[in-house]
Design an enzyme around this catalytic site. Structure first.
Site: not given
Lengths: 380, 380
Positions: A261, A317
């Protein structure tokens, strides 16, 4: 001007102040209006978190009752909207339908109000609520099923599952759906949220702003990663094969979906929470749902990366697609469910933008041809 | 980070390079892909200018014939789209309809293609063309009239007037409509164009990107100024009253609509051209259409401002509303007509964004509360 530095992708540019979302990437902490995501997921409903995002503080009992009541009353779709969904071209993606439907809904309120400075988007909660109903109805029509009228006694998440399935979900399923919605409701200036603020900055309506944000979230660089995580799980096949698959992928420098991320340098706090939800749901359903494969992929990636002095961990996710799949949700709805949740954050940002608005209007650096003479058509 | 400068409204930030539009604000010059707006308006059709914007160069005879043919074949609306317009809520603004309809049209192409890097928006011209048809049909339905099938032998502008009125416009009317479309087709990174690029940067479809740009243009800080110029003309009433009205407005520091521009320090070149068009049209129609009032307002404002050492001149919106009104166009269509023209520029920017894409993702400066303890509902 001598120096014209191009801020490609607006990287590093601080585009506005905001009071809504605090992300501590080093510590792996996420706060909505000062409240830790762990607390909100543990103790609140999605309606309560929506109230928090829109008002900046948590509601008391009476405020929540009033607010939830307003949201629930907006659940059912008008006949015209049901017909619009029914007639929407069959091969459309539900994100296209959502974008279209939200502009459509715009016309059901007095839009003049929307343009005024004093407009309070908090009075137009029905767009937040109706996304869930539009999605459930879309999926049912596409599968030859009929419209299921909303239940007023269920949470927003449980009612979505009810309108999708036509039968009441297990209580744990409803709770998990709620928590997933809370986890995705807000995350600062991602591309869709910034699109919402950008459109709001022209004093467009909040419906049109949200419709635009949906268009942005539809992009494959924004929404949709959890769908691709599940494709990865399927291509791995079994837990026993996960290590070899992952090591090979790393050697080949293929991207491992759902890992890493931009902001979080440790494990995304939302991933930790969703992993817990997946664990609970797998126990209820008595099937792994890909959890064992995902854990193995995570383990191999983290090990290998740490050995190289790099830190790459699961993001939001990584586990969410597996949760949705165990809830029996069609993968085509994964990105739309993101919209159904994030709409609360979008609306909060639209309201914040309106308070101290300045039209977003960056500059372009012209690098095209210098002016030349016009050449008539017959001489080209 | 010690210094976090907020670039409010992204003012002064160069967000990308672009080869499409060059604006020389000091000289009052505007170029599309290197060609002066005066030449393009004088010699080209809207289809030709659309080709220029999308390809970066002017077409030769064969290329233009092919391109125009493609655009014209896309003019008629599909039955489902006609039904959608018919059933769209009566009090909707046509910008809401347009935003909704463009997402709807998205589903009529194979949307997977749209997500790929190699997608060429130039193959999907029908969205450019169909905006005109949707608008004309919207207006006719709202006024109790039927759908008018497109004419293939007319220019894009003349066909729009034909589909709106149900009868062929005078040749000069068609030419003037064409020139207005050319003049509004492109103008760098305004808010709607930047919205289109922003959404395109997520790899969303070009339809969804354009739908989002329409939402942005709908805002009262962006589209709609020409409508308010005409309200001003109406409230002045007669040429004889224009001087007194304007002087009073200036003393009271009221904004004179359609005057002044962020970029142009001299008269907006588009205003000069539209003034000429208005002159021609007024001669054809044998009525002033507000031209005499507008010229008087301009004269007074320029005089007074120059006396104060300031330079404020008419912009593109100053004369365009009067032209549209003399063409018999309902003011509710003024902003949508802007979309019908600007869509060519939006598409050019979407394509340019795709070539060397970076997801737009600015930062927010968090100014909200520091984390606090969660308070259970019953203790609030």
């Amino acid at each position: 001007m001598a120096e014209q530095v191009v801020a490609k992708g607006l990287e590093g540019i601080v585009a506005a102040e905001s009071r809504i979302c605090k992300i501590d990437g080093m510590a792996g902490k996420l706060y909505y209006c000062g409240y830790a995501i762990e607390d909100l997921t543990e103790h609140c409903t999605f309606e309560e978190v929506t109230y928090l995002l829109l008002h900046g503080n948590l509601p008391n009992v009476a405020q929540l009752e009033d607010f939830s009541g307003k949201m629930r009353k907006s659940r059912d779709l008008a006949g015209l909207v049901i017909e619009m969904i029914r007639q929407f071209p069959g091969r459309a993606h539900p994100m296209e339908l959502l974008q279209s439907a939200i502009s459509y809904l715009s016309s059901s309120v007095r839009h003049k109000i929307q343009h005024s400075d004093t407009c309070d988007c908090r009075t137009t909660l029905h767009q937040v609520v109706q996304i869930a109903s539009v999605l459930a109805t879309f999926w049912r029509f596409r599968n030859g099923l009929g419209y299921v009228p909303a239940r007023m006694d269920l949470s927003h998440g449980a009612n979505f599952l009810y309108m999708l399935r036509g039968e009441e979900p297990e209580p744990l399923e409803g709770e998990i759906m709620e928590k997933c919605l809370i986890l995705h409701a807000e995350h600062g200036f991602n591309a869709s949220t910034f699109t919402a603020r950008m459109v709001a900055s022209t004093k467009s309506t909040c419906y049109c702003s949200i419709s635009s944000a949906i268009g942005s979230l539809y992009g494959s660089l924004h929404g949709g990663a959890n769908e691709r995580v599940m494709e990865m799980v399927d291509s791995v096949g079994a837990k026993e094969d996960a290590r070899a698959w992952t090591e090979k992928a790393l050697v080949e420098k293929r991207k491992i979906m759902g890992m890493g991320h931009r902001v979080y340098k440790v494990k995304d706090p939302r991933a930790t929470i969703i992993e817990g939800l997946l664990n609970d749901l797998a126990a209820l359903k008595k099937e792994s749902g890909g959890l064992n494969i995902l854990k193995e992929i995570e383990k191999v990636v983290v090990e290998k990366m740490e050995a190289d002095g790099k830190q790459i961990y699961p993001n939001v996710d990584f586990f969410s697609g597996a949760v949705y799949r165990l809830l029996g949700i069609d993968p085509i709805l994964f990105t739309p469910i993101f919209a159904m949740s994030r709409v609360s954050g979008w609306l909060a940002h639209i309201m914040e933008q309106r308070v101290d608005n300045r039209l977003f209007r960056p500059k372009a650096l012209y690098v095209g041809p210098e002016p030349f003479e016009f050449i008539p058509l017959d001489q080209r």
